[in-house]
Design an enzyme around this catalytic site. Structure first.
Site, PDB file in Angstrom:
ATOM      1  N   GLU A 100       0.864  -1.184   0.000  1.00  0.00           N
ATOM      2  CA  GLU A 100       0.000   0.000   0.000  1.00  0.00           C
ATOM      3  C   GLU A 100       0.897   1.229   0.000  1.00  0.00           C
ATOM      4  O   GLU A 100       1.853   1.291   0.775  1.00  0.00           O
ATOM      5  CB  GLU A 100      -0.916   0.010   1.219  1.00  0.00           C
ATOM      6  CG  GLU A 100      -1.808   1.228   1.335  1.00  0.00           C
ATOM      7  CD  GLU A 100      -2.681   1.432   0.102  1.00  0.00           C
ATOM      8  OE1 GLU A 100      -2.502   2.477  -0.553  1.00  0.00           O
ATOM      9  OE2 GLU A 100      -3.507   0.553  -0.197  1.00  0.00           O
ATOM     10  N   ASP A 135      -8.388   0.566  -7.980  1.00  0.00           N
ATOM     11  CA  ASP A 135      -8.883   1.788  -8.595  1.00  0.00           C
ATOM     12  C   ASP A 135      -9.573   1.447  -9.914  1.00  0.00           C
ATOM     13  O   ASP A 135      -8.968   0.862 -10.806  1.00  0.00           O
ATOM     14  CB  ASP A 135      -7.712   2.740  -8.846  1.00  0.00           C
ATOM     15  CG  ASP A 135      -8.160   4.152  -9.204  1.00  0.00           C
ATOM     16  OD1 ASP A 135      -9.227   4.291  -9.846  1.00  0.00           O
ATOM     17  OD2 ASP A 135      -7.461   5.108  -8.845  1.00  0.00           O
ATOM     18  N   LYS A 147     -13.414   6.229 -16.105  1.00  0.00           N
ATOM     19  CA  LYS A 147     -13.526   6.880 -17.408  1.00  0.00           C
ATOM     20  C   LYS A 147     -12.859   6.006 -18.474  1.00  0.00           C
ATOM     21  O   LYS A 147     -11.762   5.501 -18.276  1.00  0.00           O
ATOM     22  CB  LYS A 147     -12.886   8.259 -17.369  1.00  0.00           C
ATOM     23  CG  LYS A 147     -13.618   9.248 -16.465  1.00  0.00           C
ATOM     24  CD  LYS A 147     -12.971  10.614 -16.494  1.00  0.00           C
ATOM     25  CE  LYS A 147     -13.739  11.584 -15.610  1.00  0.00           C
ATOM     26  NZ  LYS A 147     -13.137  12.954 -15.613  1.00  0.00           N
ATOM     27  N   ASP A 178     -16.763  -3.157  -7.305  1.00  0.00           N
ATOM     28  CA  ASP A 178     -18.168  -2.761  -7.375  1.00  0.00           C
ATOM     29  C   ASP A 178     -18.458  -1.985  -8.663  1.00  0.00           C
ATOM     30  O   ASP A 178     -19.487  -1.310  -8.750  1.00  0.00           O
ATOM     31  CB  ASP A 178     -18.569  -1.938  -6.141  1.00  0.00           C
ATOM     32  CG  ASP A 178     -17.752  -0.669  -5.984  1.00  0.00           C
ATOM     33  OD1 ASP A 178     -16.696  -0.550  -6.641  1.00  0.00           O
ATOM     34  OD2 ASP A 178     -18.152   0.211  -5.198  1.00  0.00           O
ATOM     35  N   THR A 212     -16.753  -3.128   4.117  1.00  0.00           N
ATOM     36  CA  THR A 212     -16.156  -1.864   4.528  1.00  0.00           C
ATOM     37  C   THR A 212     -17.084  -0.695   4.208  1.00  0.00           C
ATOM     38  O   THR A 212     -18.030  -0.822   3.423  1.00  0.00           O
ATOM     39  CB  THR A 212     -14.807  -1.635   3.828  1.00  0.00           C
ATOM     40  OG1 THR A 212     -15.050  -1.433   2.424  1.00  0.00           O
ATOM     41  CG2 THR A 212     -13.894  -2.845   4.007  1.00  0.00           C
TER      42      THR A 212
END
Length: 224
Positions: free
Chosen positions: A81, A131, A135, A167, A202
């Site tokens: 991360e 991520d 677009k 999602d 979450t």
């Protein structure tokens, strides 16, 4: 970072961080950077234990990482991360739960997966909610692509699993297509997988659900 996060980073870095020489960028690795995972975890049990080496790329604020560490206390968990505030939140969660079987690297996860792990050495790789670059003109930046899937397949041990979740429906379809067409990987389900017990719901996922985006899980296995 807020004051609590900054304090956590200072206090807990030595316990949870793996510091390696970097390359040209702060989040890149030097070409000669390596890790001896057995030595790093001072492992005494058999390295053949189930799920002995588990990797999460993009661990965010650590909810899923914490749940998997608690569910697999004998495993070695490595998380990649790069966002400091997210890492700081993760450290505070691990400390509060007295978790000792996790190490975190603040470097690029793709480079880390390629350089720090030998082929066939990982029992589980998780990529949760990467991520979406929603677009269309940015889709080429998405993590889950044929090159990355081939890297995952090469690093998984026979029978090892690759778990994904998103999602964003179009990204879910892309993940399914890419993984399904990767040699050495087989879908454990006809298409979508059930939510793993170790993946908690979450607040970020709840936002997606509230916005009407269905959450899709995938589980692929390394075929011997």
């Amino acid at each position: 970072m807020n004051r609590s996060q900054a304090s956590g980073m200072r206090r807990l870095a030595e316990r949870y961080f793996i510091q390696l020489p970097t390359g040209d960028l702060r989040t890149s690795l030097a070409k000669d950077a390596t890790v001896d995972w057995d030595k790093e975890f001072s492992r005494t049990e058999s390295p053949d234990d189930e799920h002995s080496l588990m990797v999460e790329i993009g661990s965010g604020t650590g909810e899923a990482l914490l749940a998997r560490a608690q569910a697999n206390p004998m495993a070695r968990l490595i998380a990649f991360e790069v966002y400091e505030a997210a890492v700081a939140s993760t450290l505070l969660k691990l400390e509060a739960a007295n978790i000792g079987n996790v190490r975190i690297l603040m470097v690029d996860g793709v480079q880390g997966l390629r350089q720090l792990f030998s082929p066939g050495s990982i029992d589980e790789i998780c990529v949760y909610f990467p991520d979406p670059w929603h677009k269309k003109r940015h889709h080429k930046r998405r993590l889950i692509n044929p090159e990355f899937a081939a890297l995952v397949a090469s690093r998984l041990a026979p029978g090892g699993v690759w778990r994904m979740a998103t999602d964003w429906p179009d990204y879910a379809n892309q993940m399914l297509k890419v993984a399904s067409n990767t040699p050495g990987l087989g879908n454990e389900h006809p298409d979508w997988a059930p939510r793993p017990p170790s993946r908690p719901l979450t607040r970020f996922e709840k936002r997606g659900i509230t916005a009407g985006r269905p959450v899709r899980d995938l589980t692929f296995q390394r075929i011997p």
